[in-house]
Design an enzyme around this catalytic site. Structure first.
Site, PDB file in Angstrom:
ATOM      1  N   LYS A   7      15.123  49.237  29.054  1.00  0.00           N
ATOM      2  CA  LYS A   7      15.059  47.881  29.608  1.00  0.00           C
ATOM      3  C   LYS A   7      16.475  47.409  29.934  1.00  0.00           C
ATOM      4  O   LYS A   7      17.403  47.644  29.151  1.00  0.00           O
ATOM      5  CB  LYS A   7      14.401  46.956  28.594  1.00  0.00           C
ATOM      6  CG  LYS A   7      14.125  45.550  29.093  1.00  0.00           C
ATOM      7  CD  LYS A   7      13.370  44.766  28.026  1.00  0.00           C
ATOM      8  CE  LYS A   7      12.984  43.373  28.494  1.00  0.00           C
ATOM      9  NZ  LYS A   7      12.220  42.651  27.457  1.00  0.00           N
ATOM     10  N   SER A  46       8.012  40.759  29.360  1.00  0.00           N
ATOM     11  CA  SER A  46       9.114  40.980  30.279  1.00  0.00           C
ATOM     12  C   SER A  46       9.525  42.452  30.426  1.00  0.00           C
ATOM     13  O   SER A  46      10.195  42.789  31.395  1.00  0.00           O
ATOM     14  CB  SER A  46      10.341  40.167  29.841  1.00  0.00           C
ATOM     15  OG  SER A  46      10.770  40.563  28.549  1.00  0.00           O
ATOM     16  N   SER A  51       6.934  40.775  24.608  1.00  0.00           N
ATOM     17  CA  SER A  51       7.421  41.476  25.800  1.00  0.00           C
ATOM     18  C   SER A  51       7.375  42.996  25.755  1.00  0.00           C
ATOM     19  O   SER A  51       7.573  43.638  26.781  1.00  0.00           O
ATOM     20  CB  SER A  51       8.844  41.048  26.115  1.00  0.00           C
ATOM     21  OG  SER A  51       8.797  39.853  26.842  1.00  0.00           O
TER      22      SER A  51
HETATM   23  N1  GLN Z   1       6.336  36.305  27.597  1.00  0.00           N
HETATM   24  C1  GLN Z   1       7.039  35.658  26.519  1.00  0.00           C
HETATM   25  C2  GLN Z   1       7.966  34.608  27.057  1.00  0.00           C
HETATM   26  O1  GLN Z   1       8.093  34.505  28.238  1.00  0.00           O
HETATM   27  C3  GLN Z   1       7.739  36.651  25.670  1.00  0.00           C
HETATM   28  C4  GLN Z   1       9.059  37.054  26.164  1.00  0.00           C
HETATM   29  C5  GLN Z   1       9.661  38.134  25.361  1.00  0.00           C
HETATM   30  O2  GLN Z   1       9.035  38.660  24.430  1.00  0.00           O
HETATM   31  N2  GLN Z   1      10.883  38.458  25.688  1.00  0.00           N
HETATM   32  O3  GLN Z   1       8.546  33.861  26.304  1.00  0.00           O
END
Ligand code: GLN
Length: 463
Positions: free
Chosen positions: A68, A143, A167
């Site tokens: 990532k 993400s 994410s």
């Molecule tokens: N989708 C969640 C958010 O937007 C989690 C993001 C993440 O785990 N980095 O906050």
């Protein structure tokens, strides 16, 4: 096509395939599918030589990683999906990258993501959306959507992501792969770009549970550069697996297709010898998402302050601003995307004098209540079973203009981050030709039991 690390390892060790064949298998998939999916933002070409030069006995020998793009790999660009860091080159390896390299893993590229890990669809990347390899009209989740899509499209056989509220797990569910968020503090975050520090964890994405465990074992452990890390891992040897299902997770807001697929998956495990399924209740689970949103945005507003154009930012690529204020305005105004700005503003508001007690402190109290309820509910079971997501992968553009609907994607994943628990998502079926993920959670530091249960369930659901 070689799918798992284990398989690559075996075939390489017994000479059935050469390093060149492994590398060219992945590189040709990238050539074929990366234009369409936009899963990888950069691709590295020395994979063959690196595998050739790796000691065959190392635990990660044969693993080829997509990382990532918020995890630092020395000498490589690291954008965190943001225009602000478009030209930023990592000056050192993150601890997890050092460990991967030491243990025989090879890196094939950096994966697309929502800007600074804020999002559930990878649509918030400054470098274009990633498409789901199962259906290019749909999002891969986020993400860590780039990593999950790269695995699903066979561009690599391993991935590393970060999970602040889901994410790693949510994109894994959307792309039909395995994603694991470790117990808070088991894996070092040194060299991973922070989003919300009391939630952030680095963890693996993989094609099977065994691979996820192998990667976790290779990256975990104490690191003096991340003060919350520890070596602790617990194991209670169990013959039977007792699974708790919180009744609150199957009531409202969940798509009928997902519900059906999960009910089928539950029926299958119920039939097996040595698995007991019981109902449990976690009444405050409905407050998890609002509590997460407040605490997460507060921590985001603090963490994003470092992107001021002086230490990091656009400043180096444009004429100097006339004063400090203008420098901030240019860099932050043009550098951050909409979602990052929304969260910085919300978090700054929640932390401001006069509102701090009403929002931030209140949310922290809710967090304690939820952690306590999880502790109680899990004291009598080995793992807790929930959906990973309330919907199937949605269409690109469907939720991007409605942040609240987008945030609902995280409803089942944020609790593990609030309570610091280990949680894994694994494929448990399909609906409308799209993958469905099941999530398993365990008590803190009980990853071994969690992996044992996940391996059993994986074998049942793959039959
Ligand atoms: N989708 C969640 C958010 O937007 C989690 C993001 C993440 O785990 N980095 O906050």
């Amino acid at each position: 096509m070689i799918n798992t690390i284990k398989e690559a390892q075996e075939k390489l060790r017994n000479g059935e395939v050469s390093p060149g064949e492994v590398a060219s298998g992945f590189l040709s998939k990238i050539k074929e599918r990366n234009k369409e999916t936009n899963a990888l933002l950069s691709v590295f070409d020395k994979v063959t030589r690196e595998i050739e030069e790796t000691n065959k006995d190392l635990p990660l020998y044969g693993s080829v990683f997509a990382i990532k793009d918020n995890i630092l790999v020395e000498g490589r660009r690291c954008t965190a999906g943001s225009k602000l860091l478009e030209h930023y080159t990592a000056p050192f390896d993150a601890t997890v990258i050092k460990k991967i390299k030491e243990k025989g893993g090879v890196i094939i590229g950096k994966a697309n993501m929502d800007e600074f890990a804020m999002g559930s669809s990878t649509e918030n990347s400054a470098f274009g959306v990633t498409r789901n390899p199962h259906d290019p009209e749909r999002v891969p989740g986020g993400s860590s959507g780039g990593c999950a899509a790269a695995l699903a499209a066979e561009m690599c056989n391993a991935g590393l992501g970060t999970d602040t509220g889901g994410s790693i797990r949510q994109p894994s569910a959307f792309c039909g792969v395995v994603g694991f968020k470790p117990t808070y503090g088991t894996v070092s975050r040194h060299g991973a770009i922070s989003m919300a520090s009391s939630f952030d964890q680095v963890g693996p994405l993989a094609n099977c549970v065994e691979d996820a465990q192998l990667i976790f074992d290779s990256i975990r452990g104490k690191d003096e550069k991340d003060s919350v890390t520890s070596e602790l891992l617990r194991k209670e040897k169990k013959e039977k697996i007792k699974v708790g299902i919180p009744k609150e997770c199957f009531v409202e807001g969940i798509d009928s297709g997902i519900k059906e697929a999960l009910e089928e998956a539950i029926e299958k495990i119920k039939k097996e010898e040595g698995i007991e399924v019981v109902d449990i209740s976690i009444p405050s689970i409905k407050y998890a998402l609002p509590a997460y949103e407040i605490i997460m945005a507060s921590e985001v507003s603090a963490n994003m302050a470092r992107f001021d154009g002086i230490r990091y930012g656009l400043e180096f690529e444009r004429p100097a601003a006339k004063d400090l204020k203008e420098a901030y305005l240019i860099n932050r105004g043009e550098g951050f995307g909409k979602e990052a700005k929304r969260r910085i503003i919300l978090g700054t508001y929640a932390l401001s004098a006069g509102y701090y007690d009403a929002y931030y402190i209140k949310a922290q109290k809710v967090r304690s209540v939820i952690s306590e309820e999880f502790r109680k509910a899990s004291s009598d079971v080995d793992v807790i079973f929930t959906p990973t997501t309330p919907t199937l992968p949605f269409k690109i553009g469907e939720k991007i203009t409605d942040p609240l609907a987008m945030h609902l994607s995280d409803i089942f994943t944020v609790t593990a981050n609030l309570a610091g628990l280990p949680a894994i998502s694994l494929p448990c079926g399909e609906r409308e030709g799209l993958p469905v993920g099941a999530q398993l959670l365990a008590r803190r530091f009980q990853e071994e039991n969690l992996f044992e249960a996940a391996k059993r369930f994986e074998a049942i659901w793959r039959k």
